[in-house]
Motif scaffolding. Structure first.
Motif, short mmCIF file in Angstrom:
data_model
loop_
_atom_site.label_atom_id
_atom_site.label_comp_id
_atom_site.label_asym_id
_atom_site.label_seq_id
_atom_site.Cartn_x
_atom_site.Cartn_y
_atom_site.Cartn_z
N SER A 42 0.82 -1.22 0.00
CA SER A 42 0.00 0.00 0.00
C SER A 42 0.85 1.27 0.00
O SER A 42 0.36 2.34 -0.34
CB SER A 42 -0.94 0.00 1.21
OG SER A 42 -0.18 -0.08 2.40
N GLY A 142 3.02 -14.57 0.57
CA GLY A 142 3.19 -13.14 0.84
C GLY A 142 3.41 -12.86 2.32
O GLY A 142 3.39 -13.77 3.16
N ALA A 143 3.61 -11.58 2.62
CA ALA A 143 3.89 -11.19 4.01
C ALA A 143 2.70 -11.52 4.91
O ALA A 143 2.85 -12.12 5.98
CB ALA A 143 4.19 -9.69 4.06
N LEU A 187 -5.69 -13.33 -0.10
CA LEU A 187 -4.67 -12.38 0.35
C LEU A 187 -3.74 -11.99 -0.79
O LEU A 187 -2.62 -11.54 -0.55
CB LEU A 187 -3.86 -12.99 1.51
CG LEU A 187 -4.68 -13.67 2.63
CD1 LEU A 187 -3.75 -14.32 3.65
CD2 LEU A 187 -5.61 -12.67 3.30
N ALA A 188 -4.18 -12.19 -2.02
CA ALA A 188 -3.35 -11.88 -3.20
C ALA A 188 -3.99 -10.72 -3.98
O ALA A 188 -5.22 -10.60 -4.02
CB ALA A 188 -3.24 -13.10 -4.09
N1 LIG Z 1 -7.04 -4.73 3.47
C1 LIG Z 1 -5.98 -4.46 4.23
O1 LIG Z 1 -6.08 -3.86 5.29
C2 LIG Z 1 -4.62 -4.92 3.76
C3 LIG Z 1 -3.58 -5.04 4.70
C4 LIG Z 1 -2.34 -5.53 4.24
C5 LIG Z 1 -2.16 -5.84 2.90
N2 LIG Z 1 -3.19 -5.66 2.04
C6 LIG Z 1 -3.05 -5.99 0.61
O2 LIG Z 1 -3.00 -7.41 0.56
C7 LIG Z 1 -2.12 -7.84 -0.49
C8 LIG Z 1 -1.08 -8.76 0.10
O3 LIG Z 1 -0.23 -8.01 0.98
P1 LIG Z 1 1.21 -8.58 1.33
O4 LIG Z 1 1.88 -7.57 2.17
O5 LIG Z 1 1.11 -9.99 1.80
O6 LIG Z 1 1.86 -8.58 -0.15
P2 LIG Z 1 3.05 -9.48 -0.73
O7 LIG Z 1 4.02 -9.82 0.36
O8 LIG Z 1 3.52 -8.76 -1.93
O9 LIG Z 1 2.34 -10.87 -1.15
C9 LIG Z 1 1.50 -10.93 -2.28
C10 LIG Z 1 1.00 -12.37 -2.42
O10 LIG Z 1 0.11 -12.43 -3.54
C11 LIG Z 1 0.61 -13.39 -4.49
N3 LIG Z 1 0.33 -12.94 -5.85
C12 LIG Z 1 0.83 -11.83 -6.45
N4 LIG Z 1 0.37 -11.75 -7.72
C13 LIG Z 1 -0.41 -12.85 -7.91
C14 LIG Z 1 -1.15 -13.38 -9.02
N5 LIG Z 1 -1.17 -12.72 -10.18
N6 LIG Z 1 -1.84 -14.54 -8.85
C15 LIG Z 1 -1.82 -15.20 -7.68
N7 LIG Z 1 -1.13 -14.77 -6.59
C16 LIG Z 1 -0.44 -13.60 -6.71
C17 LIG Z 1 2.09 -13.47 -4.23
O11 LIG Z 1 2.56 -14.71 -4.73
P3 LIG Z 1 4.08 -14.91 -5.26
O12 LIG Z 1 4.93 -15.00 -4.01
O13 LIG Z 1 4.02 -16.16 -6.04
O14 LIG Z 1 4.40 -13.68 -6.08
C18 LIG Z 1 2.12 -13.38 -2.71
O15 LIG Z 1 1.79 -14.63 -2.14
C19 LIG Z 1 -1.55 -6.56 -1.13
O16 LIG Z 1 -2.36 -6.23 -2.25
C20 LIG Z 1 -1.74 -5.52 -0.02
O17 LIG Z 1 -1.84 -4.19 -0.53
C21 LIG Z 1 -4.42 -5.21 2.43
#
Ligand SMILES: NC(=O)c1ccc[n+]([C@@H]2O[C@H](COP(=O)([O-])OP(=O)(O)OC[C@H]3O[C@@H](n4cnc5c(N)ncnc54)[C@H](OP(=O)(O)O)[C@@H]3O)[C@@H](O)[C@H]2O)c1
Length: 275
Positions: A42, A142-143, A187-188
């Protein structure tokens, strides 16, 4: 003090390292000497100005949304949500801070206030995962996902974390999973798509990215020191392990560029070095 700031919205070249006065804590706040902050996806939207309607800010602004550090007045090692933590010092509402875990390096705990609490609220508050449930987690690498997997397993759930081939989309997952699941944690940063068909009738779909059809739940993480404290206890008990990569804070613009190019792997913690 050194701080990583933007004066206007734009690309990563807007991120500048500047010398600014130390913040002065307001009522209810404490001054924290920052050990580390962390990068979150974000942060890209905030820097580009895409969040300005939901999260209005006055520019210039110091980046960084969470902190691991030491309270200047008391020496306590703490973690918490903290806006402007990409700097040597940050003023933080005391109610947002909890004692840092002792089982991991202080800097590594900078991943807990946002990614960790998001995983906690997805697993326990929204999906209400309990023992024996079958849970599908999209974005398990992811994180947020890595911590969610550990929390769901700790709750006694059977966790299904489908592997993703580069370039493949989530519809492939349907073939990997087989029988319906009780819960899906999405979560993706992509559409959940065909995966939703794997949910049993009455099952729960929780998303932190795209909005999902009711009765699914989309939520934005709430700052909650109680949840954060629960996570700290599980980290100290060895239940939740943190897998992070540390970089110097001076690399922040580079980290943004790598994330935008899809080159960033793992959870990145930005450490304040060379005071
Ligand atoms: N709503 C909220 O309050 C909130 C809070 C935190 C985060 N988020 C959002 O949640 C998402 C995840 O956050 P994060 O910090 O965990 O991010 P991150 O560390 O970048 O992890 C992203 C995850 O999504 C997977 N991914 C990415 N592109 C993909 C695709 N095209 N198809 C399938 N899987 C895919 C990645 O897999 P690979 O490892 O294979 O690339 C990884 O497992 C982000 O969009 C973030 O902005 C929202």
């Amino acid at each position: 003090m050194r701080a990583m700031r933007i004066h206007r919205y734009g690309d990563a070249s807007e991120i500048r390292e500047e010398d600014v006065p130390r913040p002065v804590p307001g009522p209810g706040e404490v001054l924290v000497r920052v050990e580390a902050t962390s990068f979150n996806p974000s942060d890209l939207g905030l820097r580009r100005g895409l969040l300005r309607d939901v999260f209005p800010i006055d520019l210039p602004v110091t980046l960084g949304g969470e902190v691991a550090g030491t309270v200047v007045e008391t020496g306590e090692r703490v973690i918490g949500r903290a806006f402007g933590a990409a700097a040597e010092y940050v003023a933080v509402p005391a109610r947002s801070l909890v004692a840092a875990p002792t089982a991991v390096p202080l800097a590594h705990a900078a991943v807990l206030p946002i990614a960790g609490v998001t995983a906690w609220q997805a697993v326990f508050e929204h999906a209400k995962i309990t023992a024996g449930r079958r849970v599908l987690i999209n974005g398990a690498t992811g994180a947020v996902g890595q911590i969610a997997v550990q929390l769901a397993r700790h709750a006694g759930a059977h966790v299904i974390a489908p592997a993703r081939r580069p370039g493949a989309d989530l519809s492939e997952v349907v073939d990997q999973v087989g029988a319906p699941v009780d819960a899906i944690l999405h979560l993706a940063p992509v559409a959940a798509g065909g995966v939703v068909s794997l949910l049993r009738p009455g099952g729960v779909l929780v998303s932190i990215t795209e909005r999902v059809p009711v009765p699914g739940v989309h939520f934005v993480t709430r700052d909650d020191a109680g949840d954060l404290g629960g996570l700290v206890a599980l980290v100290d008990a060895g239940v939740v392990q943190l897998d992070v990569l540390t970089r110097p804070l001076a690399d922040l613009a580079l980290v943004h560029r790598e994330a935008e190019a899809g080159l960033l792997r793992g959870k990145t913690v930005l450490v304040i070095r060379g005071r």
